[in-house]
Design an enzyme around this catalytic site. Structure first.
Site, mmCIF file in Angstrom:
data_model
loop_
_atom_site.group_PDB
_atom_site.id
_atom_site.type_symbol
_atom_site.label_atom_id
_atom_site.label_comp_id
_atom_site.label_asym_id
_atom_site.label_seq_id
_atom_site.Cartn_x
_atom_site.Cartn_y
_atom_site.Cartn_z
ATOM 1 N N HIS A 220 0.180 4.619 4.638
ATOM 2 C CA HIS A 220 -0.771 4.755 3.803
ATOM 3 C C HIS A 220 0.181 7.143 3.291
ATOM 4 O O HIS A 220 0.441 7.527 1.937
ATOM 5 C CB HIS A 220 -1.765 4.474 3.243
ATOM 6 N N SER B 239 0.926 -1.268 0.107
ATOM 7 C CA SER B 239 0.066 0.241 0.126
ATOM 8 C C SER B 239 0.814 0.807 -0.099
ATOM 9 O O SER B 239 -0.076 2.365 -1.138
ATOM 10 C CB SER B 239 -0.908 0.026 1.215
#
Length: 203
Positions: free
Chosen positions: A182, A131
């Site tokens: 993220h 991610s």
């Protein structure tokens, strides 16, 4: 719309070799982990999941954890994002610079996650997944939207904007998601493509 994929399998492999290699490693590791016992615990740590438990993470975990996933849906989501959104960036930057952006975004995401978890939130965590690198790709597109919007068509800009907004909401609402990684990956991708453009990349 630059994110629509029309290539055949052979064309995709020839045009986006770095993306194909990243996808292949993610999928191969997911298969290896899935066929081993205790697949959501022991093998992930054996192969380099990152955690600040004990003496803290070893340096290699900032890299190896990028290629591990905690189940089918996890690897499917990240692989789909890479499959769709990475190719235009690899073509735009070239194979080597794209590889640097992908890997360094993932590492930066993991570093930011480690710092925030350990020294700000003061909690114990474990993390795997591509991610951070995926959000590095989106961070690169965010830079283009903010500073070089003529490179992207309107539909592509809208698509990235919607994904980032939905992703931010989803990351904050779902407790299992490491939104620190993220955020770090997004920041890494944004900064790296800015450096590439400033020092030698010309559209």
């Amino acid at each position: 719309m630059i994110f629509l994929r029309y290539e055949s399998f052979r064309e995709y492999v020839r045009m986006y070799p770095v993306t194909v290699v990243m996808l292949a490693i993610n999928i191969a590791m997911a298969i290896v982990v899935a066929i081993l016992p205790n697949r959501y615990e022991v093998p992930l740590f054996q192969f380099g999941a990152i955690t600040n438990a004990g003496d803290g993470p070893e340096w290699y975990m900032f890299i190896t954890s990028m290629f591990l996933h905690s189940g089918f849906r996890h690897v499917l989501f990240n692989s789909f994002a890479i499959f769709v959104f990475a190719p235009p960036l690899e073509r735009m930057l070239g194979h080597f610079r794209y590889l640097l952006l992908y890997l360094l975004s993932g590492v930066i995401g993991n570093i930011v996650s480690e710092v925030l978890h350990t020294y700000v939130a003061h909690d114990v965590y474990a993390s795997v997944g591509a991610s951070g690198a995926v959000y590095g790709i989106f961070g690169a597109y965010l830079y283009l939207i903010l500073f070089r919007k003529e490179i992207l068509d309107y539909q592509s800009r809208q698509t990235v904007t919607i994904i980032l907004v939905v992703g931010a909401i989803f990351s904050l609402l779902v407790s299992q998601i490491n939104w620190y990684a993220h955020f770090g990956g997004l920041l890494g991708g944004l900064l790296l493509i800015g450096l590439f453009i400033k020092f030698g990349y010309n559209r």
